[in-house]
Design an enzyme around this catalytic site. Sequence first.
Site, PDB file in Angstrom:
ATOM      1  CD  GLU A  36     118.698-114.128 -74.758  1.00  0.00           C
ATOM      2  OE1 GLU A  36     119.382-114.275 -73.724  1.00  0.00           O
ATOM      3  OE2 GLU A  36     117.673-114.789 -74.998  1.00  0.00           O
ATOM      4  CD  GLU A  73     123.532-115.035 -66.025  1.00  0.00           C
ATOM      5  OE1 GLU A  73     122.647-115.588 -65.352  1.00  0.00           O
ATOM      6  OE2 GLU A  73     124.464-115.656 -66.580  1.00  0.00           O
ATOM      7  CG  ASN A 106     126.861-123.368 -75.132  1.00  0.00           C
ATOM      8  OD1 ASN A 106     126.763-124.165 -76.058  1.00  0.00           O
ATOM      9  ND2 ASN A 106     125.841-123.094 -74.318  1.00  0.00           N
TER      10      ASN A 106
END
Length: 375
Positions: free
Chosen positions: A228, A237, A275
């Site tokens: 990831e 990200e 989340n």
Amino acid sequence: MLSKSGRGISLVRSAILLAVAALIATLFTAPAAQAADGQITGLAGKCVDVAGANSANGTPVQLYDCNGSNAQRWSNSGDGTLRALGKCLDVSGNSTADGALVHLWDCTGGANQRWVVSGANDIVNPQANKCLDVQDRNSANGARLQIWTCSGQSNQKWNAPPSGGGGNPGGFVVSEAQFNQMFPSRNGFYSYSGLTAALSAYPAFATTGSDTVKRQEAAAFLANVSHETGGLVHIVEQNTANYPHYCDTSQSYGCPAGQAAYYGRGPIQLSWNFNYKAAGDALGINLLADPWRVQNDAAVAWKTGLWYWNTQNGPGTMTPHNAMVNQAGFGQTIRSINGSLECDGRNPATVQSRINNYQRFTQILGVAPGGNLYC
């Protein structure tokens, strides 16, 4: 029929042969003797020794009878180095070739001074992916030490001081040295101390089941977060064009930190406002209002990863924790994290990337990967 005296001679001869066989077995198959007082013991129970107790750069490191001197006192401080006489065990010339000699040198932080003491009693230089080795399997005093392709032979087996002079924090099955071997280029944000500080939030993680299962779970978690984050390099990200897409306005609480505030962060790349809210509620932290804390606080970042791992099914049918503990296999952890985009042939290359990480990490931890690796 032998006479009484003949039988006695035969018994003596047999005893001598048995003693010789035992000596040969010790030299070629026995594990290293137990280390004491900072010693690193190996072939024939002898010690890793700095020649002449000389602290000059380039002093050979050799095998020698254990004598308790400072030339044989090694510390493993947890930073990946092995130190004696104030200097580091170093691979000569920064070489990665079989037969490259090791010696003492000023500690520089270089990859040729990084060592991992594995659960299989190997001492591995991760840069070369090779083992500390006694030249020619020679147990004589003064035999030089080198690096060589790991073979599992007795001349590569050692007992060394544990990291930090004791066990791993909280009994975690991954040592700091092993963590550093797994992530040689990691961002300093992803600290080992940050990870171990986060473990208390989910005490069942890597502590459930047999020692094999514990190590497999730790390897599986770290393999997925490695994928990831590009090897624990990226904190956030990288595709900023995605940032505005993670606000689900259908949620009653909305996106108080801003529409573009809920992009992927941390080891599991936590994303979406729902989340952040769920993770924050579970951890007692208002991450919905302050999602930036995940990229600024290493312990919080690790906790969000552990929250997902231990409590969320995602697109799968079980949590990744349960997948490993119940031996459903590593493939099910992939399905729970990103299966809707990767599994069932959707993106086999990324699935293989995760599996490659997992197989490498289980090797570092000295455990078999188990079955059902694919999803």
